[in-house]
Write a protein that holds these residues in place. Structure first.
Motif, PDB file in Angstrom:
ATOM      1  N   PRO A 241      -3.613  15.402   4.216  1.00 53.09           N
ATOM      2  CA  PRO A 241      -1.992  14.478   5.112  1.00 53.09           C
ATOM      3  C   PRO A 241      -2.379  13.774   3.767  1.00 53.09           C
ATOM      4  O   PRO A 241      -2.718  12.872   3.658  1.00 53.09           O
ATOM      5  CB  PRO A 241      -1.977  13.937   6.487  1.00 53.09           C
ATOM      6  N   TYR A 242      -0.776  13.799   3.496  1.00 48.97           N
ATOM      7  CA  TYR A 242      -0.488  12.267   2.582  1.00 48.97           C
ATOM      8  C   TYR A 242       0.889  11.780   2.571  1.00 48.97           C
ATOM      9  O   TYR A 242       1.980  12.454   3.013  1.00 48.97           O
ATOM     10  CB  TYR A 242      -0.826  12.873   1.229  1.00 48.97           C
ATOM     11  N   VAL A 252       8.968   7.746   0.351  1.00 50.43           N
ATOM     12  CA  VAL A 252       9.893   8.767   0.052  1.00 50.43           C
ATOM     13  C   VAL A 252       8.809   9.922  -0.011  1.00 50.43           C
ATOM     14  O   VAL A 252      10.279  10.324  -0.538  1.00 50.43           O
ATOM     15  CB  VAL A 252      10.164   8.014  -1.433  1.00 50.43           C
ATOM     16  N   ARG A 253       8.194  10.136   0.268  1.00 50.00           N
ATOM     17  CA  ARG A 253       8.050  11.830   0.636  1.00 50.00           C
ATOM     18  C   ARG A 253       6.851  11.801   0.534  1.00 50.00           C
ATOM     19  O   ARG A 253       5.680  11.063   1.311  1.00 50.00           O
ATOM     20  CB  ARG A 253       7.246  12.465  -0.936  1.00 50.00           C
ATOM     21  N   ARG A 254       6.371  13.220   2.077  1.00 50.52           N
ATOM     22  CA  ARG A 254       5.134  13.576   2.938  1.00 50.52           C
ATOM     23  C   ARG A 254       5.065  14.780   2.165  1.00 50.52           C
ATOM     24  O   ARG A 254       5.302  15.448   2.198  1.00 50.52           O
ATOM     25  CB  ARG A 254       6.012  13.411   4.482  1.00 50.52           C
ATOM     26  N   GLY A 255       3.026  15.208   2.840  1.00 52.09           N
ATOM     27  CA  GLY A 255       2.620  16.390   2.533  1.00 52.09           C
ATOM     28  C   GLY A 255       1.050  16.391   3.004  1.00 52.09           C
ATOM     29  O   GLY A 255       1.052  15.747   3.132  1.00 52.09           O
ATOM     30  N   ARG A 256       0.884  17.778   2.865  1.00 54.16           N
ATOM     31  CA  ARG A 256      -0.881  18.092   2.819  1.00 54.16           C
ATOM     32  C   ARG A 256      -0.785  18.723   1.806  1.00 54.16           C
ATOM     33  O   ARG A 256      -0.192  19.107   0.823  1.00 54.16           O
ATOM     34  CB  ARG A 256      -0.663  18.593   4.278  1.00 54.16           C
ATOM     35  N   ASN A 276      -3.590   8.883   0.508  1.00 49.90           N
ATOM     36  CA  ASN A 276      -5.000   9.762   1.632  1.00 49.90           C
ATOM     37  C   ASN A 276      -4.187   9.008   3.210  1.00 49.90           C
ATOM     38  O   ASN A 276      -4.680   7.737   3.087  1.00 49.90           O
ATOM     39  CB  ASN A 276      -5.773   9.623   1.132  1.00 49.90           C
ATOM     40  N   GLU A 277      -3.291   9.511   3.445  1.00 46.05           N
ATOM     41  CA  GLU A 277      -3.189   9.153   5.023  1.00 46.05           C
ATOM     42  C   GLU A 277      -4.887   9.319   6.577  1.00 46.05           C
ATOM     43  O   GLU A 277      -4.433   8.040   7.301  1.00 46.05           O
ATOM     44  CB  GLU A 277      -2.555   9.755   6.164  1.00 46.05           C
ATOM     45  N   LEU A 278      -5.475   9.589   5.850  1.00 45.79           N
ATOM     46  CA  LEU A 278      -7.035   9.276   6.215  1.00 45.79           C
ATOM     47  C   LEU A 278      -7.815   8.857   6.021  1.00 45.79           C
ATOM     48  O   LEU A 278      -8.119   8.327   7.236  1.00 45.79           O
ATOM     49  CB  LEU A 278      -7.661  11.000   6.198  1.00 45.79           C
ATOM     50  N   THR A 279      -7.825   7.985   5.326  1.00 45.26           N
ATOM     51  CA  THR A 279      -8.368   6.871   4.495  1.00 45.26           C
ATOM     52  C   THR A 279      -7.454   5.717   4.005  1.00 45.26           C
ATOM     53  O   THR A 279      -8.491   4.964   3.796  1.00 45.26           O
ATOM     54  CB  THR A 279      -9.692   7.688   3.527  1.00 45.26           C
ATOM     55  N   GLY A 280      -6.303   5.691   3.627  1.00 38.99           N
ATOM     56  CA  GLY A 280      -5.978   5.044   3.262  1.00 38.99           C
ATOM     57  C   GLY A 280      -5.873   4.289   2.486  1.00 38.99           C
ATOM     58  O   GLY A 280      -5.512   3.603   1.311  1.00 38.99           O
ATOM     59  N   SER A 281      -6.430   5.269   0.788  1.00 40.02           N
ATOM     60  CA  SER A 281      -7.329   4.712  -0.658  1.00 40.02           C
ATOM     61  C   SER A 281      -5.445   5.395  -1.436  1.00 40.02           C
ATOM     62  O   SER A 281      -4.937   6.355  -0.605  1.00 40.02           O
ATOM     63  CB  SER A 281      -8.309   5.776  -0.794  1.00 40.02           C
ATOM     64  N   THR A 282      -5.495   5.422  -1.914  1.00 44.38           N
ATOM     65  CA  THR A 282      -4.059   4.981  -2.806  1.00 44.38           C
ATOM     66  C   THR A 282      -4.799   5.690  -4.557  1.00 44.38           C
ATOM     67  O   THR A 282      -5.673   4.757  -5.129  1.00 44.38           O
ATOM     68  CB  THR A 282      -2.892   4.187  -2.852  1.00 44.38           C
TER      69      THR A 282
END
Length: 288
Positions: A241-242, A252-256, A276-282
């Motif tokens: 997930p991102y 402003v956008r969400r997806g996988r 990256n919603e799992l790690t918080g990295s950008t």
């Protein structure tokens, strides 16, 4: 006697009137010296402190290469520039610290071990003197120096938005208190949500683990083409997930991660962060 009295009164009045002016003149500080330090481009002083040896430590940012009083080359667009003076204002040494982008110190302090601690903000990724990747638009960047100005360690702290360190203080336990401005939500190193546009963000740092504990590895997603005008193809482990965030930290956008493209045609041009919603990295993305 009658004729002398007015004259005596006038004379004593003039004497009394002149005394405060003489005392005031003695209180006005006299200029002892002035000094100018710089290179061939721009230097801006952010903080100055007297040091335990009676000298001074200066900290600000510089866009100059090695020139003038600056003995080390630029690392990026703007770097931390530290200058040590003796008690008479004579330069003893200078040091430049930076990554591949903009690095601006806002505060410095001499530490209990005779070294120095610098705090400010950075838009650089891991490069040059910066050992950790960017978390968002701007991150807190802390640099610890020895007494001779040699870098001992550095650490970055940030969320997905803009984080500006404006003050720091060594604490009684040998650690550090770091504070500033943040518009990041829960992301990266920021554990609490934003309360509004910009908030205080305060971090308490320990005394020694900063020098030895590596930052945890965080998988960042990639997207191509970058920049783009229409859509990104997001690369990474399938199903991850991102979020796509604007410069205010808003989603402003969400997806996988999949074969489906990330459509950005309806978004204004500018800098965005793919989180990256799992790690918080950008990762930084640019919409043209």
């Amino acid at each position: 006697m009658t004729k002398l009295l007015p004259s005596l009164l006038v004379a004593s009045g003039l004497l009394l009137t002149s005394l405060p002016h003489q005392a005031a003149a003695q209180l006005v500080p006299a200029r002892q010296w002035d000094k100018t330090f710089g290179g061939t481009s721009d230097e801006r002083l952010a903080d100055a402190q007297q040091t335990s040896d009676g000298g001074y430590i200066l900290g600000g940012h510089s866009t100059s290469n090695a020139s003038g009083d600056k003995t080390q080359p630029s690392q990026g667009s703007a770097d931390y520039w530290v200058v040590k003076l003796d008690a008479s204002g004579t330069k003893q040494w200078d040091r430049t610290f930076g990554g591949n982008n903009f690095d601006h110190p806002n505060a410095l302090q001499q530490t209990s071990d005779g070294g120095y601690i610098l705090g400010g903000h950075s838009t650089s990724n891991a490069s040059g003197d910066k050992t950790q990747p960017s978390q968002g638009g701007e991150d807190y960047w802390v640099v610890k120096l020895g007494a001779d100005g040699t870098k001992q360690w550095d650490r970055s702290f940030g969320g997905s938005g803009a984080d500006y360190a404006t003050t720091l203080q060594q604490t009684s336990d040998g650690g550090y208190l770091l504070g500033g401005i943040s518009n990041s939500g829960i992301s990266g190193d920021k554990a609490q949500p934003s309360q509004g546009g910009e908030d205080y963000w305060v971090l308490k740092l320990s005394a020694t683990p900063l020098a030895t504990t590596p930052a945890p590895s965080r998988l960042a997603l990639a997207a191509y083409p970058n920049p783009t005008t229409t859509a990104f193809i997001v690369h990474g482990p399938a199903g991850t997930p991102y979020q796509l965030l604007n410069q205010l930290g808003q989603i402003v956008r969400r997806g996988r991660v999949s074969s489906q493209r990330l459509d950005v045609q309806g978004l204004p041009a500018g800098l965005y962060l793919l989180r990256n919603e799992l790690t918080g990295s950008t990762s930084k993305l640019v919409k043209q």
